[in-house]
Design a protein around this motif. Structure first.
Motif, PDB file in Angstrom:
ATOM      1  N   CYS A 276       0.874  -1.175   0.000  1.00  0.00           N
ATOM      2  CA  CYS A 276       0.000   0.000   0.000  1.00  0.00           C
ATOM      3  C   CYS A 276       0.913   1.227   0.000  1.00  0.00           C
ATOM      4  O   CYS A 276       1.834   1.302   0.811  1.00  0.00           O
ATOM      5  CB  CYS A 276      -0.877  -0.010   1.248  1.00  0.00           C
ATOM      6  SG  CYS A 276      -1.662   1.576   1.580  1.00  0.00           S
ATOM      7  N   CYS A 279       0.031   3.388   3.856  1.00  0.00           N
ATOM      8  CA  CYS A 279       0.497   2.865   5.150  1.00  0.00           C
ATOM      9  C   CYS A 279       1.806   2.098   4.984  1.00  0.00           C
ATOM     10  O   CYS A 279       2.493   1.833   5.967  1.00  0.00           O
ATOM     11  CB  CYS A 279      -0.569   1.990   5.820  1.00  0.00           C
ATOM     12  SG  CYS A 279      -0.917   0.454   4.936  1.00  0.00           S
ATOM     13  N   MET A 283       0.640  -6.370   1.733  1.00  0.00           N
ATOM     14  CA  MET A 283      -0.543  -7.200   1.974  1.00  0.00           C
ATOM     15  C   MET A 283      -0.981  -7.927   0.714  1.00  0.00           C
ATOM     16  O   MET A 283      -0.576  -7.563  -0.393  1.00  0.00           O
ATOM     17  CB  MET A 283      -1.697  -6.311   2.472  1.00  0.00           C
ATOM     18  CG  MET A 283      -1.453  -5.749   3.854  1.00  0.00           C
ATOM     19  SD  MET A 283      -2.639  -4.457   4.287  1.00  0.00           S
ATOM     20  CE  MET A 283      -1.985  -3.081   3.372  1.00  0.00           C
ATOM     21  N   CYS A 300      -4.499   0.679   0.247  1.00  0.00           N
ATOM     22  CA  CYS A 300      -5.311  -0.426   0.764  1.00  0.00           C
ATOM     23  C   CYS A 300      -6.695   0.090   1.166  1.00  0.00           C
ATOM     24  O   CYS A 300      -6.913   1.295   1.314  1.00  0.00           O
ATOM     25  CB  CYS A 300      -4.602  -1.127   1.917  1.00  0.00           C
ATOM     26  SG  CYS A 300      -4.573  -0.206   3.466  1.00  0.00           S
ATOM     27  N   CYS A 303      -6.752   2.321   4.390  1.00  0.00           N
ATOM     28  CA  CYS A 303      -6.218   3.672   4.177  1.00  0.00           C
ATOM     29  C   CYS A 303      -7.210   4.526   3.400  1.00  0.00           C
ATOM     30  O   CYS A 303      -7.389   5.713   3.686  1.00  0.00           O
ATOM     31  CB  CYS A 303      -4.878   3.619   3.453  1.00  0.00           C
ATOM     32  SG  CYS A 303      -3.522   3.120   4.531  1.00  0.00           S
TER      33      CYS A 303
END
Ligand SMILES: [Zn+2]
Length: 325
Positions: A276, A279, A283, A300, A303
């Motif tokens: 992402c 952040c 992931m 993401c 966020c």
């Protein structure tokens, strides 16, 4: 009736050595840090608080008075395999990692994580109850687009957890100090001598976390094992790579949420992951909104939701999904 909590302040190398000798005898230790804006860019530690099982002994290590040399026996101990019990260890981790390069991520038992896990495994909470908790932060959009919130959990604070587990009115945090924290006026933690009420507040936190540990343990809510420790490790170390939190991006990195990939999936080291760009967490594709036409957002889902909630700008571009084999 106010609870009588006894504690010792450690302000010399000899105090530290003596305290660590006591801590070594305990099957687990409770850790909590106090200071100014913990985990933030301008954060600074005041006390490292460590207690033995049942909070029989509580030591407040005065890091303003102690040098790195003085603290070394404690730092070695905290970095060891001893089981460390914390309540939301994320900011404590950032402080200890960025100030002393010491990781408390090994064998860490974060009771905030255990509380979330207990919802489905012991309290039969359904998914709509998870969404209800999230709705207290994000409002009705939770119900309009529940997929956007998949895999995200809202945590509770220590005080609320104590109350929900039957400790309402029995013990609690000093309301005056709690208010000070709420108003972000935490620089008084760096004053010396520290006012008695702050020392007592710091010691009370250790007592309360130890109390919850025993309470959760009696209820069977602590699945102490590799999987659980892995989840807690991912939670407390989630900021390790990026260090202290900047104010401008603070809303993406601190908050009452367990993001995607902490409770599930994180242990799958070989699955395809992407980063992402807000952040910075790595992931699986599931953490990102997709447009149904082969593209995903660069940020993401959490966020994206937080940017909307706090009216903060973030990258709105989409990117073609590509997987290199
Ligand atoms: Zn993100």
């Amino acid at each position: 009736m106010p609870l009588d909590i006894t504690f010792a302040v450690c302000a010399t190398r000899q105090d530290v050595v003596n305290a660590v000798n006591v801590l070594r005898e305990s099957p687990y230790v409770v850790i909590d840090c106090e200071g100014k804006q913990l985990g933030m860019e301008d954060g600074a530690l005041s006390l490292i608080c460590v207690g033995t099982a049942f909070a029989q002994f509580i030591f407040l290590f005065d890091v303003v008075a102690l040098t790195r040399y003085d603290l070394q026996p404690l730092l070695n101990f905290l970095g060891s395999k001893v089981m460390k019990v914390v309540w939301d260890g994320r900011m404590d981790y950032i402080e200890l990692w960025s100030t002393y390069n010491v990781s408390i991520g090994k064998n860490v038992c974060d009771l905030q994580v255990a509380e979330v896990l207990s919802r489905s495994s012991f309290r039969a909470e359904r998914d709509d109850e998870r969404l209800s908790r999230l709705a207290t932060s994000f409002g009705p959009q939770v119900w309009k687009n529940p997929l956007q919130f998949a895999g995200i959990h809202r945590v509770v604070g220590l005080q609320q957890c104590l109350e929900e587990n039957g400790y309402k009115g029995l013990v609690g945090k000093d309301p005056e100090v709690t208010m000070m924290h709420r108003q972000n006026d935490t620089k008084m933690w760096l004053a010396r001598p520290l006012p008695w009420k702050l020392l007592r507040y710091a010691a009370a936190d250790i007592y309360l976390i130890a109390l919850l540990y025993e309470d959760f343990s009696a209820k069977g809510w602590l699945p102490l094992g590799t999987k659980f420790f892995g989840r807690c490790n991912r939670y407390v170390t989630m900021h390790e790579q990026f260090g202290r939190i900047r104010k401008e991006t603070g809303c993406f990195r601190s908050g009452p949420f367990i993001p995607f990939g902490i409770l599930s999936g994180g242990e799958l080291k070989n699955c395809w992951k992407t980063t992402c760009n807000t952040c910075g967490r790595n992931m699986s594709l599931f953490a990102f909104e997709t447009d149904g036409q082969g593209s995903r957002r660069r940020v993401c889902r959490l966020c994206w939701l937080l940017a909307e909630k706090f009216s903060v700008s973030c990258d709105s571009r989409w990117v073609q999904i590509s997987i290199s084999l």
